[in-house]
Design a protein around this motif. Sequence first.
Motif, PDB file in Angstrom:
ATOM      1  N   ILE A 113      39.389  50.172  39.484  1.00 36.83           N
ATOM      2  CA  ILE A 113      39.365  48.891  40.208  1.00 36.83           C
ATOM      3  C   ILE A 113      40.135  47.832  39.882  1.00 36.83           C
ATOM      4  O   ILE A 113      40.937  47.333  40.616  1.00 36.83           O
ATOM      5  N   LEU A 114      40.494  47.804  38.576  1.00 43.62           N
ATOM      6  CA  LEU A 114      41.323  46.437  37.964  1.00 43.62           C
ATOM      7  C   LEU A 114      42.652  47.190  37.719  1.00 43.62           C
ATOM      8  O   LEU A 114      43.891  46.210  37.776  1.00 43.62           O
ATOM      9  N   SER A 115      42.987  48.442  38.024  1.00 44.38           N
ATOM     10  CA  SER A 115      44.468  48.695  37.775  1.00 44.38           C
ATOM     11  C   SER A 115      45.607  48.224  38.696  1.00 44.38           C
ATOM     12  O   SER A 115      45.202  47.830  39.814  1.00 44.38           O
ATOM     13  N   ASN A 116      46.646  48.188  38.378  1.00 44.43           N
ATOM     14  CA  ASN A 116      47.859  47.399  39.312  1.00 44.43           C
ATOM     15  C   ASN A 116      47.608  48.197  40.539  1.00 44.43           C
ATOM     16  O   ASN A 116      47.930  47.463  41.908  1.00 44.43           O
ATOM     17  N   ASN A 117      47.314  49.326  40.836  1.00 50.20           N
ATOM     18  CA  ASN A 117      47.399  50.069  42.091  1.00 50.20           C
ATOM     19  C   ASN A 117      45.891  50.295  42.380  1.00 50.20           C
ATOM     20  O   ASN A 117      45.756  51.241  43.448  1.00 50.20           O
ATOM     21  N   GLY A 118      45.175  49.739  41.915  1.00 51.39           N
ATOM     22  CA  GLY A 118      43.681  50.004  42.033  1.00 51.39           C
ATOM     23  C   GLY A 118      42.995  49.454  43.368  1.00 51.39           C
ATOM     24  O   GLY A 118      43.885  48.656  44.202  1.00 51.39           O
ATOM     25  N   LEU A 119      41.723  49.246  43.534  1.00 52.93           N
ATOM     26  CA  LEU A 119      41.151  48.947  44.667  1.00 52.93           C
ATOM     27  C   LEU A 119      41.201  47.349  44.950  1.00 52.93           C
ATOM     28  O   LEU A 119      41.396  46.936  45.988  1.00 52.93           O
ATOM     29  N   LEU A 120      41.161  46.871  43.733  1.00 49.74           N
ATOM     30  CA  LEU A 120      41.220  45.077  43.672  1.00 49.74           C
ATOM     31  C   LEU A 120      42.442  44.752  44.266  1.00 49.74           C
ATOM     32  O   LEU A 120      42.507  43.890  45.177  1.00 49.74           O
ATOM     33  N   ASN A 121      43.554  45.173  43.570  1.00 47.07           N
ATOM     34  CA  ASN A 121      44.915  44.864  44.256  1.00 47.07           C
ATOM     35  C   ASN A 121      45.209  45.246  45.998  1.00 47.07           C
ATOM     36  O   ASN A 121      45.823  44.640  46.482  1.00 47.07           O
ATOM     37  N   ALA A 122      44.512  46.458  46.173  1.00 47.25           N
ATOM     38  CA  ALA A 122      44.756  47.100  47.463  1.00 47.25           C
ATOM     39  C   ALA A 122      44.062  45.979  48.693  1.00 47.25           C
ATOM     40  O   ALA A 122      44.584  45.789  49.327  1.00 47.25           O
ATOM     41  N   LEU A 129      46.992  38.324  49.645  1.00 43.13           N
ATOM     42  CA  LEU A 129      46.829  37.462  48.655  1.00 43.13           C
ATOM     43  C   LEU A 129      47.873  38.074  47.423  1.00 43.13           C
ATOM     44  O   LEU A 129      48.099  39.199  47.438  1.00 43.13           O
ATOM     45  N   PRO A 130      48.104  37.431  46.480  1.00 49.04           N
ATOM     46  CA  PRO A 130      48.949  37.949  45.450  1.00 49.04           C
ATOM     47  C   PRO A 130      48.222  38.526  44.513  1.00 49.04           C
ATOM     48  O   PRO A 130      47.022  38.568  44.341  1.00 49.04           O
ATOM     49  N   ALA A 131      48.829  39.816  44.228  1.00 50.81           N
ATOM     50  CA  ALA A 131      48.309  40.655  43.488  1.00 50.81           C
ATOM     51  C   ALA A 131      47.876  40.370  41.782  1.00 50.81           C
ATOM     52  O   ALA A 131      48.403  39.288  41.379  1.00 50.81           O
ATOM     53  N   GLN A 132      46.728  40.920  41.427  1.00 48.67           N
ATOM     54  CA  GLN A 132      46.441  40.416  39.874  1.00 48.67           C
ATOM     55  C   GLN A 132      46.757  41.608  38.783  1.00 48.67           C
ATOM     56  O   GLN A 132      46.362  42.741  39.230  1.00 48.67           O
ATOM     57  N   HIS A 133      47.214  41.352  37.798  1.00 44.25           N
ATOM     58  CA  HIS A 133      47.650  42.093  36.833  1.00 44.25           C
ATOM     59  C   HIS A 133      46.471  42.004  35.683  1.00 44.25           C
ATOM     60  O   HIS A 133      46.582  41.144  34.543  1.00 44.25           O
ATOM     61  N   LEU A 134      45.111  42.582  35.706  1.00 45.89           N
ATOM     62  CA  LEU A 134      44.057  42.233  34.901  1.00 45.89           C
ATOM     63  C   LEU A 134      44.133  43.237  33.825  1.00 45.89           C
ATOM     64  O   LEU A 134      43.560  43.077  32.746  1.00 45.89           O
ATOM     65  N   MET A 135      44.660  44.637  34.040  1.00 42.05           N
ATOM     66  CA  MET A 135      44.479  45.511  33.049  1.00 42.05           C
ATOM     67  C   MET A 135      45.150  45.242  31.858  1.00 42.05           C
ATOM     68  O   MET A 135      46.180  44.549  31.839  1.00 42.05           O
ATOM     69  N   SER A 137      43.931  43.348  29.384  1.00 46.52           N
ATOM     70  CA  SER A 137      43.857  41.974  28.851  1.00 46.52           C
ATOM     71  C   SER A 137      42.495  41.560  28.533  1.00 46.52           C
ATOM     72  O   SER A 137      41.510  42.526  28.700  1.00 46.52           O
ATOM     73  N   ARG A 138      42.199  40.622  28.043  1.00 47.05           N
ATOM     74  CA  ARG A 138      40.756  40.093  27.697  1.00 47.05           C
ATOM     75  C   ARG A 138      40.158  40.047  29.127  1.00 47.05           C
ATOM     76  O   ARG A 138      38.949  40.217  28.613  1.00 47.05           O
ATOM     77  N   ALA A 139      40.684  39.513  30.088  1.00 48.42           N
ATOM     78  CA  ALA A 139      39.867  39.576  31.120  1.00 48.42           C
ATOM     79  C   ALA A 139      39.152  40.922  31.575  1.00 48.42           C
ATOM     80  O   ALA A 139      38.146  40.934  31.919  1.00 48.42           O
ATOM     81  N   ALA A 140      40.142  41.954  31.439  1.00 48.95           N
ATOM     82  CA  ALA A 140      39.774  43.226  31.685  1.00 48.95           C
ATOM     83  C   ALA A 140      38.407  43.723  31.083  1.00 48.95           C
ATOM     84  O   ALA A 140      37.488  44.168  31.439  1.00 48.95           O
ATOM     85  N   ILE A 141      38.605  43.399  29.756  1.00 48.33           N
ATOM     86  CA  ILE A 141      37.514  43.580  28.712  1.00 48.33           C
ATOM     87  C   ILE A 141      36.324  42.889  28.914  1.00 48.33           C
ATOM     88  O   ILE A 141      35.054  43.472  28.875  1.00 48.33           O
ATOM     89  N   LEU A 142      36.462  41.476  29.350  1.00 50.37           N
ATOM     90  CA  LEU A 142      35.192  40.684  29.730  1.00 50.37           C
ATOM     91  C   LEU A 142      34.729  41.303  30.807  1.00 50.37           C
ATOM     92  O   LEU A 142      33.327  41.481  30.902  1.00 50.37           O
ATOM     93  N   ILE A 143      35.311  41.710  31.851  1.00 49.52           N
ATOM     94  CA  ILE A 143      34.823  42.285  32.991  1.00 49.52           C
ATOM     95  C   ILE A 143      33.949  43.648  32.810  1.00 49.52           C
ATOM     96  O   ILE A 143      33.015  43.726  33.374  1.00 49.52           O
ATOM     97  N   GLY A 144      34.669  44.477  31.987  1.00 46.57           N
ATOM     98  CA  GLY A 144      34.026  45.607  31.830  1.00 46.57           C
ATOM     99  C   GLY A 144      32.682  45.566  30.859  1.00 46.57           C
ATOM    100  O   GLY A 144      31.737  46.037  31.325  1.00 46.57           O
TER     101      GLY A 144
END
Length: 271
Positions: A113-122, A129-135, A137-144
């Motif tokens: 979901i969070l990868s650059n080519n994942g469902l969220l950015n799709a 809307l601008p794509a998010q680069h969450l993978m 990062s601390r934000a990705a760990i926090l979400i997981g």
Amino acid sequence: MNKRKLLAGPYLVWAVGFIILPLLIVLYYGLTRADGSFTLENLTAIADPIHLKALGQSLLIALGSTVISLVIAYPLAYILSKLQSGRGGIMYMMFILPMWINFMLRVLAIQMILSNNGLLNALLTFLHLPAQHLMYSRAAILIGMTYDYLPFMILPIYNAMCKIDRDLLDAAADLGAGRIVTFRHVVLPLSLPGVISGIIMVFIPSISEFAIADILGGSKILLIGNVIEQEFSLSSNWNLGSGLSVILMIFIFISMAVMNRTDSPEEGLTI
């Protein structure tokens, strides 16, 4: 009585072989050097800058995931407890159902979901809307961590709220208490044991987590769990890894002591 002791035998064997003995082995390695001599160096190694930084990041991320889980779980559990038994049970199972899925599969799903080519950015691209680069990062760990441990926060809070005697709510209403006053002086105090249990159940595994940090953090974010895992698997330094593990066990014992003192449904009622 003898029959009861006999029935408890298999559990005692299991507890000794798979709980007590491993803890004693970790404690032994943590308090000795490679040659078997006694030392406290493995425990004081937590004061090294690298270990302190990893511990600080673990505490920060664990605290963040616990707070976010509590903010989401408390109102959700409150709403579910207000629903009728049938509807509430169905909604409750929808949030508990992910616990039945393998842990690694849940983490890999978050990665997709969070990868650059994942469902969220799709979805964001579809909405212009601008794509998010969450993978990685601390934000990705926090979400997981929040996603994986959220059910452990919902479960005790929901159970605590379901055990609240409805006569107390009716009595508060008869005495002229509004919804806010009733919540502050009846619901909140009586649900506090569930909140404490949920905090412990989320914070403890979060502070020692390393698999989520490896997958979603890309090994760029070093948590204390990653340090311990690397000492065992890569450096083969069981003594240092065990010493750091003992430090984490101290956090667990302190948290369990707090939970045992506060996890009482009779405490906290102030009406």
